[in-house]
Design an enzyme around this catalytic site. Structure first.
Site, PDB file in Angstrom:
ATOM      1  N   ASP A  60       0.800  -1.224   0.000  1.00 22.30           N
ATOM      2  CA  ASP A  60       0.000   0.000   0.000  1.00 22.30           C
ATOM      3  C   ASP A  60       0.833   1.275   0.000  1.00 22.30           C
ATOM      4  O   ASP A  60       0.288   2.361   0.177  1.00 22.30           O
ATOM      5  CB  ASP A  60      -0.908   0.017   1.235  1.00 22.30           C
ATOM      6  CG  ASP A  60      -2.001  -1.032   1.192  1.00 22.30           C
ATOM      7  OD1 ASP A  60      -3.021  -0.788   0.534  1.00 22.30           O
ATOM      8  OD2 ASP A  60      -1.831  -2.098   1.801  1.00 22.30           O
ATOM      9  N   ARG A  85       0.945  -1.713   7.450  1.00 24.95           N
ATOM     10  CA  ARG A  85       1.462  -0.506   6.804  1.00 24.95           C
ATOM     11  C   ARG A  85       2.461   0.266   7.671  1.00 24.95           C
ATOM     12  O   ARG A  85       3.024   1.261   7.217  1.00 24.95           O
ATOM     13  CB  ARG A  85       0.298   0.411   6.418  1.00 24.95           C
ATOM     14  CG  ARG A  85      -0.693  -0.220   5.443  1.00 24.95           C
ATOM     15  CD  ARG A  85      -1.563   0.823   4.800  1.00 24.95           C
ATOM     16  NE  ARG A  85      -0.742   1.792   4.071  1.00 24.95           N
ATOM     17  CZ  ARG A  85      -1.220   2.927   3.571  1.00 24.95           C
ATOM     18  NH1 ARG A  85      -2.502   3.223   3.718  1.00 24.95           N
ATOM     19  NH2 ARG A  85      -0.418   3.761   2.921  1.00 24.95           N
ATOM     20  N   ARG A 130      -9.567   3.081  10.819  1.00 24.02           N
ATOM     21  CA  ARG A 130      -8.114   3.294  10.768  1.00 24.02           C
ATOM     22  C   ARG A 130      -7.623   4.352  11.760  1.00 24.02           C
ATOM     23  O   ARG A 130      -6.435   4.394  12.075  1.00 24.02           O
ATOM     24  CB  ARG A 130      -7.705   3.699   9.343  1.00 24.02           C
ATOM     25  CG  ARG A 130      -8.083   2.694   8.264  1.00 24.02           C
ATOM     26  CD  ARG A 130      -7.251   1.429   8.319  1.00 24.02           C
ATOM     27  NE  ARG A 130      -7.633   0.467   7.298  1.00 24.02           N
ATOM     28  CZ  ARG A 130      -7.143   0.428   6.063  1.00 24.02           C
ATOM     29  NH1 ARG A 130      -6.264   1.341   5.682  1.00 24.02           N
ATOM     30  NH2 ARG A 130      -7.536  -0.490   5.216  1.00 24.02           N
ATOM     31  N   HIS A 160     -12.184   6.413   4.514  1.00 26.83           N
ATOM     32  CA  HIS A 160     -11.602   7.584   5.166  1.00 26.83           C
ATOM     33  C   HIS A 160     -12.543   8.781   5.062  1.00 26.83           C
ATOM     34  O   HIS A 160     -13.403   8.828   4.178  1.00 26.83           O
ATOM     35  CB  HIS A 160     -10.280   7.970   4.491  1.00 26.83           C
ATOM     36  CG  HIS A 160      -9.144   7.033   4.727  1.00 26.83           C
ATOM     37  ND1 HIS A 160      -8.309   6.594   3.713  1.00 26.83           N
ATOM     38  CD2 HIS A 160      -8.678   6.465   5.866  1.00 26.83           C
ATOM     39  CE1 HIS A 160      -7.378   5.798   4.220  1.00 26.83           C
ATOM     40  NE2 HIS A 160      -7.583   5.697   5.514  1.00 26.83           N
ATOM     41  N   CYS A 250      -4.468  10.543  -1.892  1.00 32.74           N
ATOM     42  CA  CYS A 250      -3.693   9.523  -1.178  1.00 32.74           C
ATOM     43  C   CYS A 250      -2.254   9.408  -1.664  1.00 32.74           C
ATOM     44  O   CYS A 250      -1.381   8.954  -0.921  1.00 32.74           O
ATOM     45  CB  CYS A 250      -4.331   8.143  -1.342  1.00 32.74           C
ATOM     46  SG  CYS A 250      -6.071   8.021  -0.963  1.00 32.74           S
TER      47      CYS A 250
END
Length: 264
Positions: A60, A85, A130, A160, A250
């Protein structure tokens, strides 16, 4: 000039974390071509692009926004909500250290930069799968002394906060109202808003750089709404990162003018 930090497409992007989408095949070569075109748009918008490498252990890592939140005064290195991550942070911190004082988020805090929407001195943070309360509280402790106001917003049904709202002007948001049930009241009540076209629910993510909006080609009806408001659009193909629950904000960290003088 601005600086845009990006990260290359990992050869392992097909193993990306997914929360709300079914897994689809990702064409790595196409993803890299689209990412290169995105970086070209960043350059056209006045950015100097600095690309970091990424290996097969970081599927990612192209979504560099999630591991750091950059302000004029400080950069917060996050502790991503997906444990897979967290190894991404070291290289990003190393790149940012040249330009910013760093604050490293500590357990039990978690946060993804995709949950952080900055509008002037207002910092809206999505409470999501998250980003947790400890992460929001840590951001508030770091940013309040610099004059920022941190407001938490619950995120449900999408990854998100910036899946549902992004800034396309100084006081103007592009939003999916259906994903923000607190509207028309709530924390965004004082801001002007453009609604995504109802046939394009994933169209609320746009990257503003100066007077230009980098925007996915997949959402032509919402693009028309943006252009009717006088916004200048640079269209990019982003089909492959979208399969990994990514979007245009992102894939870069934009550092403002104060970043151009590295710290000694």
């Amino acid at each position: 000039m601005l600086i845009a930090l990006t990260r290359e497409i990992s050869p392992a992007i097909a193993r990306c974390e997914l929360t709300h989408l079914e897994r689809e095949a990702i064409d790595v070569d196409l993803a890299r071509a689209q990412h290169a075109a995105y970086e070209a748009c960043l350059r056209d918008a006045g950015c100097r692009v600095e690309r970091l490498a990424a290996g097969p252990d970081m599927p990612d890592s192209v979504f560099i926004e999630d591991v750091a939140i950059v302000f004029d005064e400080v950069a917060i290195i996050t502790r991503p909500g997906a444990a897979s991550r967290r190894a991404e942070a070291a290289a990003v911190a190393g790149a940012l250290r040249r330009y910013r004082s760093l604050h490293q988020m500590e357990p039990p805090a978690t946060a993804d930069g995709g949950d952080v929407l900055v509008v002037g001195r207002q910092v809206f943070v999505g409470r999501s799968s998250r980003t947790n309360d400890a992460g929001i509280d840590e951001m508030r402790r770091v940013l309040t002394p610099y004059g920022y106001e941190v407001t938490a917003i619950d995120v449900h049904g999408h990854l998100h906060l910036k899946s549902a709202a992004t800034a396309v002007g100084d006081n103007l948001l592009l939003i999916n109202r259906a994903w923000l049930p607190s509207l028309p009241s709530g924390p965004f009540a004082s801001l002007d808003r453009i609604d995504v076209h109802p046939d394009e629910p994933s169209a609320a993510n746009a990257l503003r750089i100066g007077d230009q909006i980098i925007y996915p080609a997949s959402f032509p009806r919402t693009r028309e709404r943006l252009e009717r408001r006088g916004l200048r659009i640079a269209s990019v193909e982003a089909s492959e990162v979208a399969k990994a629950e990514g979007a245009v904000t992102c894939c870069s960290l934009i550092l403002g003018l104060k970043s151009l003088e590295p710290e000694p």
